[in-house]
Design an enzyme around this catalytic site. Structure first.
Site, PDB file in Angstrom:
ATOM      1  N   ARG A  75      25.188  36.213  53.283  1.00 32.85           N
ATOM      2  CA  ARG A  75      23.937  36.411  54.039  1.00 32.85           C
ATOM      3  C   ARG A  75      24.114  36.147  55.522  1.00 32.85           C
ATOM      4  NH1 ARG A  75      21.612  33.923  49.903  1.00 32.85           N
ATOM      5  NH2 ARG A  75      23.632  32.951  49.885  1.00 32.85           N
ATOM      6  N   THR A  76      24.820  35.099  55.886  1.00 29.48           N
ATOM      7  CA  THR A  76      24.960  34.794  57.313  1.00 29.48           C
ATOM      8  C   THR A  76      25.766  35.889  58.010  1.00 29.48           C
ATOM      9  OG1 THR A  76      24.875  32.445  56.782  1.00 29.48           O
ATOM     10  CG2 THR A  76      25.724  33.023  58.944  1.00 29.48           C
ATOM     11  N   LYS A 103      49.133  33.790  57.461  1.00 30.74           N
ATOM     12  CA  LYS A 103      50.569  34.013  57.714  1.00 30.74           C
ATOM     13  C   LYS A 103      51.096  33.032  58.747  1.00 30.74           C
ATOM     14  CE  LYS A 103      50.214  38.973  56.874  1.00 30.74           C
ATOM     15  NZ  LYS A 103      50.277  40.282  57.520  1.00 30.74           N
ATOM     16  N   ARG A 125      32.598  31.163  61.666  1.00 31.14           N
ATOM     17  CA  ARG A 125      32.349  30.227  60.561  1.00 31.14           C
ATOM     18  C   ARG A 125      33.679  29.637  60.129  1.00 31.14           C
ATOM     19  NH1 ARG A 125      28.697  30.345  55.295  1.00 31.14           N
ATOM     20  NH2 ARG A 125      27.214  30.018  56.958  1.00 31.14           N
ATOM     21  N   HIS A 155      24.972  24.128  61.909  1.00 28.80           N
ATOM     22  CA  HIS A 155      24.692  25.523  61.563  1.00 28.80           C
ATOM     23  C   HIS A 155      23.416  25.898  62.334  1.00 28.80           C
ATOM     24  CE1 HIS A 155      24.571  29.208  59.495  1.00 28.80           C
ATOM     25  NE2 HIS A 155      24.568  28.820  58.241  1.00 28.80           N
TER      26      HIS A 155
HETATM   27  C1  NCD Z   1      24.572  27.338  53.964  1.00 26.23           C
HETATM   28  C2  NCD Z   1      25.915  27.081  54.613  1.00 26.23           C
HETATM   29  O1  NCD Z   1      26.825  27.900  54.529  1.00 26.23           O
HETATM   30  O2  NCD Z   1      26.021  26.038  55.212  1.00 26.23           O
HETATM   31  N1  NCD Z   1      24.317  28.665  53.624  1.00 26.23           N
HETATM   32  C3  NCD Z   1      24.003  29.609  54.545  1.00 26.23           C
HETATM   33  O3  NCD Z   1      24.502  29.652  55.650  1.00 26.23           O
HETATM   34  N2  NCD Z   1      23.067  30.493  54.195  1.00 26.23           N
HETATM   35  C4  NCD Z   1      24.296  26.401  52.862  1.00 26.23           C
HETATM   36  C5  NCD Z   1      25.174  26.430  51.656  1.00 26.23           C
HETATM   37  O4  NCD Z   1      26.241  27.023  51.623  1.00 26.23           O
HETATM   38  O5  NCD Z   1      24.760  25.789  50.670  1.00 26.23           O
END
Ligand code: NCD
Length: 329
Positions: A75-76, A103, A125, A155
């Site tokens: 989703r992100t 690598k 990320r 986040h």
């Molecule tokens: C969260 C994350 O990755 O920190 N999810 C997200 O970004 N939608 C929370 C999670 O992974 O539980």
């Protein structure tokens, strides 16, 4: 590699340009309420603007946004992709777990190579706290960095889409009681949400969790701590549920998932303890029957899917503000 940038020592000022505008978006810490409200207001404009009109204002036309995901995400990553596309950018998403990092290439070498392909913005990320700060520190001057989640540290766009969703349903923050429930210890979402809620002067921020899933100095973040879920839920306006982050748990911190659900799962019965019009949120992915009952996740108070939709507008807002700050110039 970025041990000198352990959370807590992360220089939040590096995300602002000299005139105080957003240049990178790495953490909520150190940002003013005015700036957070500006993000929410800009997102509101994007949400109310029909898609066709959004395409007529391509603020990121000619720019290249690179999504660098060293850790899983659907989703992100996708909402960042859609947000950048709606602003007219060229978007590339790299699944770094399967590319050169595996690598033996260093993070910095990967970044230099992507800059040589004319990247203007990195959306990062990473499983290590401080990774986005590290990249922001060493990136070329015209490049902006957005933190899409670093370890258990931060986040910030998730926090802003959560604030946006709360404001849409509840209006102003000062009268509100908000409870964040579950695996606070491993959650970057909890940390960023606590900072954002406190920056926006939320009346009361509560965390509800077993002792083993609470950071030891959590009170210092300006929250009320509850280990009893029924007590913690009483009269709240907003419940933010969190997933058990098994992938970050070194040793067994819990008796069993069934036991966890019995003590901390959000059921319809428990929801009756909150205000009548309380909303239920979750950043996803949800684990049905572990932290939340299906009937609650799919029920009338759940705004979980609205959070996903709002995430696009909020990410557009952040990218647009970075453009306006002289970042990506
Ligand atoms: C969260 C994350 O990755 O920190 N999810 C997200 O970004 N939608 C929370 C999670 O992974 O539980």
């Amino acid at each position: 590699m970025y041990k000198h940038l352990t959370p807590g020592a992360l220089p939040s000022s590096m995300q602002l340009s000299n005139d105080g505008r957003l240049r990178h978006f790495l953490t909520i810490e150190g940002l003013s309420p005015l700036l957070l409200e500006e993000i929410l207001d800009r997102a509101e404009q994007f949400l109310s603007l029909p898609e066709k009109q959004q395409k007529k204002a391509p603020l990121l036309r000619g720019k290249t946004v690179m999504n660098l995901f060293f850790e899983n995400s659907t989703r992100t990553r996708v909402t960042f992709e859609i947000a950048a596309q709606r602003l007219g950018a060229d978007v590339t998403s790299l699944d770094i777990r399967t590319s050169s990092a595996s690598k033996g290439e260093t993070l910095l070498d990967t970044i230099r190579n992507l800059e040589a392909m004319n990247a203007d913005m990195f959306v990062v990320r990473h499983e290590h706290a401080g990774a986005a700060h590290f990249i922001a520190r060493y990136a070329a001057p015209h490049v902006s960095v957005l933190n899409a989640g670093d370890g258990r540290h931060a986040h910030p766009t998730q926090a802003m889409l959560d604030m946006f969703t709360i404001r849409k349903h509840k209006g102003e923050f000062p009268p509100l009681k908000v409870a964040i429930v579950g695996d606070i210890l491993h959650s970057r979402v909890a940390r960023s949400n606590i900072h954002a809620l406190n920056t926006l002067s939320t009346g009361e921020v509560r965390v509800i969790a077993p002792k083993t899933l609470l950071p030891f100095d959590v009170e210092k973040m300006g929250v009320k701590v509850y280990t009893d879920m029924d007590e913690g839920l009483r009269d709240v306006d907003v419940v933010i549920m969190l997933r058990l982050q098994r992938e970050r748990m070194g040793s067994a911190l819990l008796p069993s998932e069934r036991e966890f659900f019995r003590l901390y799962g959000l059921t319809e019965k428990r929801l009756e303890l909150t205000k009548l019009d309380a909303i239920v949120m979750h950043p996803g992915p949800i684990n049905r029957g572990i932290e939340i009952a299906s009937s609650v996740a799919d029920g009338p108070r759940s705004v979980i899917l609205q959070q996903v939709t709002n995430g696009i507008a909020v990410r557009m807002a952040v990218m647009a503000m970075i453009m306006g700050s002289g970042g990506m110039a």
